[in-house]
Design an enzyme around this catalytic site. Structure first.
Site, mmCIF file in Angstrom:
data_model
loop_
_atom_site.group_PDB
_atom_site.id
_atom_site.type_symbol
_atom_site.label_atom_id
_atom_site.label_comp_id
_atom_site.label_asym_id
_atom_site.label_seq_id
_atom_site.Cartn_x
_atom_site.Cartn_y
_atom_site.Cartn_z
ATOM 1 N N LYS A 191 -14.975 88.315 -44.727
ATOM 2 C CA LYS A 191 -13.571 88.062 -45.069
ATOM 3 C C LYS A 191 -13.472 86.887 -46.056
ATOM 4 C CE LYS A 191 -13.240 85.369 -40.835
ATOM 5 N NZ LYS A 191 -13.051 85.467 -39.382
ATOM 6 N N TYR A 245 -5.594 58.129 -60.262
ATOM 7 C CA TYR A 245 -4.184 58.048 -59.841
ATOM 8 C C TYR A 245 -3.992 57.058 -58.696
ATOM 9 C CZ TYR A 245 -3.095 62.299 -62.496
ATOM 10 O OH TYR A 245 -2.917 63.225 -63.486
HETATM 11 C C1 LIG Z 1 -14.222 85.103 -38.749
HETATM 12 C C2 LIG Z 1 -14.561 85.826 -37.509
HETATM 13 C C3 LIG Z 1 -15.902 85.928 -37.092
HETATM 14 C C4 LIG Z 1 -17.033 85.187 -37.769
HETATM 15 O O1 LIG Z 1 -16.935 83.830 -37.422
HETATM 16 P P1 LIG Z 1 -18.077 82.773 -37.785
HETATM 17 O O2 LIG Z 1 -17.709 81.609 -36.957
HETATM 18 O O3 LIG Z 1 -17.970 82.498 -39.233
HETATM 19 O O4 LIG Z 1 -19.381 83.379 -37.397
HETATM 20 C C5 LIG Z 1 -16.163 86.726 -35.993
HETATM 21 N N1 LIG Z 1 -15.153 87.361 -35.331
HETATM 22 C C6 LIG Z 1 -13.862 87.265 -35.697
HETATM 23 C C7 LIG Z 1 -12.819 87.973 -34.915
HETATM 24 C C8 LIG Z 1 -13.520 86.488 -36.780
HETATM 25 O O5 LIG Z 1 -12.232 86.376 -37.130
#
Ligand SMILES: *Cc1c(COP(=O)(O)O)cnc(C)c1O
Length: 382
Positions: A38, A270
């Site tokens: 993702k 800044y």
């Molecule tokens: C993002 C996600 C993962 C992976 O998580 P990591 O901590 O990056 O291994 C697994 N399961 C779900 C439901 C997620 O949303």
């Protein structure tokens, strides 16, 4: 003529393959591997990473939304993809038609999906999510068995998986244990009723590192962060060999734009939040928060220049950041600077940058912006 990049990320595809092999080794050959890609594969570039994972032994992809799922299907038609976020009513028709696996949390979602699937004369492939303590998606564990038993009677619903998600696997062994017990009871109760969803899964990266995986309860894992060679750091300690065995996939670089000598008492950037306490040698680097380098790094983080750690001085601006190069030896315009990764014998991990910025490595890598070209290396021997 090839122009120099100003700020870019080098993605080592061989490192991904090695991390995948390590995960396989750790989880055992009989368990399925869902690689979570993702948010543009955690900022590494979804299309390239997905194609590479397809060639190197992933079984299933985990994504957040329908667009990501469809991107994967365009690269590898028919690859199993599970959408980990809720499927919106307006997305269901397309999701079912494209055979994207969906996460469901209640009867209403299941019924709506059933109607969509029945209309198409197709099956909606669903994973029932059980909320064991994350409080985000999922049916309450006490209601999971009832819902699971109703699903087979809904036309067009095919129950492919049962899942839960840990809320604190890197932090809290007792809470994770509590979540496991709730989930394992659901799995067992379903089996007692003759219901055996083919895929049962819960383990994210942190659980893979910290929890024992008894095959009876789980037959798929869902690592995200570990695929990219970053480990989830928390209160629970991790074996020291891990840092050696996991390969950080992403190196983030920019360049020295300008080198200058500054006298004592000069405010920098800044707001003048940094005033030179002595004459200093300063480099202005070609990275800023517009590239996703967090503003929180100002006056806190370090950046590698000339093979040494150089403190960020003053506020990070949209396109430029200043560092103290007093100990960096000879530095000139055009030199590479490393925000994440190695330079000579020095190294900065995503975890370290995250600590300086008071955040987590997931946010560091997913925040690297569109302005930063991803340059791919390796991967030919797939
Ligand atoms: C993002 C996600 C993962 C992976 O998580 P990591 O901590 O990056 O291994 C697994 N399961 C779900 C439901 C997620 O949303």
């Amino acid at each position: 003529m090839m122009r120099d990049y100003r700020c870019w990320a080098e993605i080592d595809l061989d490192a991904i393959r090695e991390n995948l092999a390590w995960l396989r080794d750790r989880m055992g050959a009989e368990r399925k591997l869902m690689t979570v890609v993702k948010a543009d594969a955690y900022g590494h570039g979804l299309r390239q990473i997905a194609a590479h994972l397809m060639q190197n032994g992933t079984d299933v992809f985990g994504v957040a939304n329908l667009e990501e799922a469809l991107t994967i299907h365009r690269i590898g038609p028919g690859w199993p993809v599970l959408m980990l976020g809720a499927c919106l009513p307006g997305e269901m028709d397309e999701a079912v038609r494209e055979e994207v696996m969906l996460t469901i949390s209640n009867g209403e979602e299941a019924e709506r999906l059933s109607r969509v699937a029945a209309k198409q004369g197709k099956s909606a492939i669903v994973h029932l999510k059980v909320d064991t303590g994350m409080g985000r998606l999922g049916v309450a564990s006490g209601e999971a068995v009832d819902l699971a038993r109703r699903l087979p009677s809904m036309p067009g619903i095919r129950l492919e998986g049962l899942m839960t998600h840990f809320a604190a696997a890197e932090e809290d062994a007792a809470f994770t244990d509590w979540q496991r017990n709730l989930f394992e009871r659901v799995v067992k109760d379903l089996r007692d009723q003759g219901l055996r969803p083919p895929l049962v899964h819960a383990f994210n990266s942190a659980a893979i590192l910290h929890e024992e995986d008894e095959g009876f309860y789980y037959n798929m894992v869902r690592p995200g962060l570990l695929v990219y060679g970053i480990w989830p750091k928390g209160a629970r300690s991790i074996g020291t060999d891990l840092a050696v065995r996991l390969k950080q996939v992403l190196t983030w670089k920019c360049r020295v734009g300008l080198v200058k000598e500054v006298t004592k008492g000069v405010p920098l950037s800044y707001g003048g939040s940094f005033v030179t306490p002595r004459p200093m040698r300063i480099a202005t680097l070609t990275v800023g928060y517009g590239d996703g380098y967090l503003r929180a790094a100002g006056n806190r983080a370090k950046i590698l220049v000339g093979g040494v750690e150089c403190p960020v001085v003053g506020r990070v601006t949209m396109d430029q950041t200043l560092v103290d190069i007093g100990t960096a030896g000879e530095v000139k315009a055009g030199d590479e600077a490393v925000l994440i990764g190695r330079q000579g014998r020095a190294a900065i991990t995503a975890n370290r940058l995250a600590e300086w910025c008071n955040t987590i490595p997931w946010e560091i890598v997913t925040n690297i912006s569109y302005r930063v070209p991803r340059v791919y290396r390796g991967g030919k021997a797939a």
